[in-house]
Design an enzyme around this catalytic site. Structure first.
Site, PDB file in Angstrom:
ATOM      1  N   ASP A  24       0.620  -1.267   0.043  1.00 34.67           N
ATOM      2  CA  ASP A  24      -0.006   0.010  -0.068  1.00 34.67           C
ATOM      3  C   ASP A  24       0.896   1.239   0.123  1.00 34.67           C
ATOM      4  OD1 ASP A  24      -1.561   1.677   2.839  1.00 34.67           O
ATOM      5  OD2 ASP A  24      -2.303   1.764   0.711  1.00 34.67           O
ATOM      6  N   ARG A  25       0.314   2.375  -0.280  1.00 31.85           N
ATOM      7  CA  ARG A  25       1.258   3.518  -0.375  1.00 31.85           C
ATOM      8  C   ARG A  25       1.065   4.580   0.713  1.00 31.85           C
ATOM      9  NH1 ARG A  25       0.448   8.795  -4.310  1.00 31.85           N
ATOM     10  NH2 ARG A  25      -0.352   9.658  -2.332  1.00 31.85           N
ATOM     11  N   ASP A  26      -0.024   5.059   0.874  1.00 33.71           N
ATOM     12  CA  ASP A  26      -0.119   6.089   2.036  1.00 33.71           C
ATOM     13  C   ASP A  26      -0.233   5.497   3.326  1.00 33.71           C
ATOM     14  OD1 ASP A  26      -2.355   8.111  -0.129  1.00 33.71           O
ATOM     15  OD2 ASP A  26      -0.144   8.141   0.079  1.00 33.71           O
ATOM     16  N   LYS A  30      -9.657  -0.909  -3.259  1.00 26.48           N
ATOM     17  CA  LYS A  30      -9.590  -1.759  -1.968  1.00 26.48           C
ATOM     18  C   LYS A  30     -10.668  -1.323  -1.006  1.00 26.48           C
ATOM     19  CE  LYS A  30      -5.543  -0.147  -1.339  1.00 26.48           C
ATOM     20  NZ  LYS A  30      -4.118   0.262  -0.631  1.00 26.48           N
ATOM     21  N   SER A  82      -2.456  11.419   5.520  1.00 28.46           N
ATOM     22  CA  SER A  82      -3.206  12.781   5.936  1.00 28.46           C
ATOM     23  C   SER A  82      -4.490  12.409   5.752  1.00 28.46           C
ATOM     24  CB  SER A  82      -2.691  13.912   5.107  1.00 28.46           C
ATOM     25  OG  SER A  82      -3.680  14.924   5.705  1.00 28.46           O
ATOM     26  N   ASP A  83      -5.572  12.780   6.717  1.00 28.75           N
ATOM     27  CA  ASP A  83      -6.873  12.726   6.536  1.00 28.75           C
ATOM     28  C   ASP A  83      -7.226  13.514   5.582  1.00 28.75           C
ATOM     29  OD1 ASP A  83      -7.545  11.906  10.122  1.00 28.75           O
ATOM     30  OD2 ASP A  83      -7.169  10.765   8.320  1.00 28.75           O
ATOM     31  N   GLN A 118      -6.599   6.115  -4.603  1.00 30.17           N
ATOM     32  CA  GLN A 118      -6.349   7.459  -4.723  1.00 30.17           C
ATOM     33  C   GLN A 118      -7.718   8.075  -5.121  1.00 30.17           C
ATOM     34  OE1 GLN A 118      -3.633   9.129  -4.062  1.00 30.17           O
ATOM     35  NE2 GLN A 118      -2.852   7.184  -3.216  1.00 30.17           N
ATOM     36  N   SER A 119      -8.777   8.132  -4.329  1.00 29.20           N
ATOM     37  CA  SER A 119      -9.984   8.704  -4.471  1.00 29.20           C
ATOM     38  C   SER A 119     -10.126  10.107  -4.460  1.00 29.20           C
ATOM     39  CB  SER A 119     -11.097   8.294  -3.356  1.00 29.20           C
ATOM     40  OG  SER A 119     -10.513   8.926  -2.093  1.00 29.20           O
ATOM     41  N   CYS A 168     -11.494  -1.745  -8.906  1.00 33.24           N
ATOM     42  CA  CYS A 168     -10.300  -1.797  -8.244  1.00 33.24           C
ATOM     43  C   CYS A 168      -9.854  -1.115  -6.914  1.00 33.24           C
ATOM     44  CB  CYS A 168      -9.192  -1.196  -9.276  1.00 33.24           C
ATOM     45  SG  CYS A 168      -9.766   0.476  -9.926  1.00 33.24           S
ATOM     46  N   CYS A 202      -6.124   3.169  -7.730  1.00 35.50           N
ATOM     47  CA  CYS A 202      -7.460   3.311  -8.074  1.00 35.50           C
ATOM     48  C   CYS A 202      -7.940   4.633  -7.954  1.00 35.50           C
ATOM     49  CB  CYS A 202      -8.422   2.537  -7.162  1.00 35.50           C
ATOM     50  SG  CYS A 202     -10.153   2.951  -7.042  1.00 35.50           S
TER      51      CYS A 202
HETATM   52  O1  LIG Z   1      -3.541   4.257   1.645  1.00 34.02           O
HETATM   53  P1  LIG Z   1      -3.559   4.244   0.228  1.00 34.02           P
HETATM   54  O2  LIG Z   1      -4.512   3.285  -0.299  1.00 34.02           O
HETATM   55  O3  LIG Z   1      -2.286   4.135  -0.576  1.00 34.02           O
HETATM   56  O4  LIG Z   1      -4.188   5.597  -0.210  1.00 34.02           O
HETATM   57  C1  LIG Z   1      -5.087   6.314   0.939  1.00 34.02           C
HETATM   58  C2  LIG Z   1      -5.585   7.699   0.324  1.00 34.02           C
HETATM   59  O5  LIG Z   1      -6.148   7.285  -1.073  1.00 34.02           O
HETATM   60  C3  LIG Z   1      -6.554   8.248   1.121  1.00 34.02           C
HETATM   61  O6  LIG Z   1      -7.700   7.434   1.341  1.00 34.02           O
HETATM   62  C4  LIG Z   1      -8.714   8.156   2.023  1.00 34.02           C
HETATM   63  O7  LIG Z   1      -9.868   7.154   2.208  1.00 34.02           O
HETATM   64  P2  LIG Z   1     -11.160   7.222   1.017  1.00 34.02           P
HETATM   65  O8  LIG Z   1     -10.544   6.859  -0.290  1.00 34.02           O
HETATM   66  O9  LIG Z   1     -11.599   8.660   1.118  1.00 34.02           O
HETATM   67  O10 LIG Z   1     -12.030   6.152   1.550  1.00 34.02           O
HETATM   68  C5  LIG Z   1      -8.139   8.605   3.318  1.00 34.02           C
HETATM   69  O11 LIG Z   1      -7.945   7.783   4.271  1.00 34.02           O
HETATM   70  C6  LIG Z   1      -7.198   9.457   3.244  1.00 34.02           C
HETATM   71  O12 LIG Z   1      -6.713   9.734   4.329  1.00 34.02           O
HETATM   72  C7  LIG Z   1      -5.885   8.803   2.633  1.00 34.02           C
HETATM   73  O13 LIG Z   1      -4.866   9.744   2.119  1.00 34.02           O
HETATM   74 MG   LIG Z   2      -2.634   3.226   3.234  1.00 34.13          MG
HETATM   75 ZN   LIG Z   3     -11.102   1.904  -8.632  1.00 32.52          ZN
END
Ligand SMILES: O=P(O)(O)OC[C@@H](O)[C@H]1O[C@@H](OP(=O)(O)O)[C@@H](O)[C@@H](O)[C@@H]1O
Ligand SMILES: [Mg+2]
Ligand SMILES: [Zn+2]
Length: 179
Positions: free
Chosen positions: A9-11, A103, A18-19, A54-55, A101, A91
């Protein structure tokens, strides 16, 4: 000989999360030891791929060019340490788009496995969110939780049976390289 594939996973695993989402290259800051861990794994013969939600793209917080610039930065930092990053799959969709795609669906893991022509069974997928672990479980991969990012909060949840837990990516790398 079977490819030694590790999926991350990346973030919250490679970089600080970050939230408020990671919206720019400037906000994309590696976690301590993560770049070195990827480089060491790579130099030890591991192929390190990434599967990331990456929403923020769907939400309009940043664009694909910015996302790609973050990944170019990651690749450059790992290359400086003599390693390389494999396939990065993301994604870009929002939670309500019903894509295959995002998660906890395992679509990105399947794309990576198909790309490298390896079975997903037993492949370690390292994440900080419950959705990461559930995605792994869905395709019989090995769910691995790190306590960085949202990992400590996730640890308090009902984890998939057999989830392995490490402090951070550096500890995961040490385990894989030394055993
Ligand atoms: O952890 P990975 O998968 O690399 O990326 C997570 C990010 O896309 C973002 O995903 C969002 O969740 P929602 O997509 O809003 O449910 C939140 O949790 C953010 O804090 C976070 O930066
Ligand atoms: Mg993550
Ligand atoms: Zn997707």
């Amino acid at each position: 000989m079977m490819l030694k594939l590790l999926i991350l996973d990346r973030d919250g695993v490679i970089n600080y999360d970050s939230d408020a989402y990671i919206k720019s290259v400037e906000e994309w800051i590696p976690l301590p030891g993560s770049i070195e861990a990827i480089a060491q794994l790579s130099k030890a013969g591991w192929t390190v791929a990434i599967a990331t939600n990456q929403s923020g793209i769907a939400r309009g917080y940043y664009d694909i060019a910015t996302l790609e610039a973050m990944h170019a930065r990651l690749r450059a930092l790992v290359a400086e340490q003599g390693g390389e990053v494999g396939l990065v799959v993301y994604c870009p969709h929002g939670p309500d788009e019903g894509c295959d795609c995002r998660k906890p669906k395992p679509g990105m893991l399947k794309i990576i496995a198909e790309h490298y022509k390896v079975p997903l069974a037993g492949i370690w997928f390292v994440g900080d969110s419950l959705g990461d672990l559930e995605a792994a479980k869905a395709v019989d991969s090995q769910p691995v939780l790190v306590k960085t990012g949202k990992g400590e909060k996730t640890q308090a949840k009902n984890l998939p049976v057999g989830t392995l837990i490490f402090d951070d990516l550096a500890a995961v790398a040490a385990e894989l390289i030394n055993n």
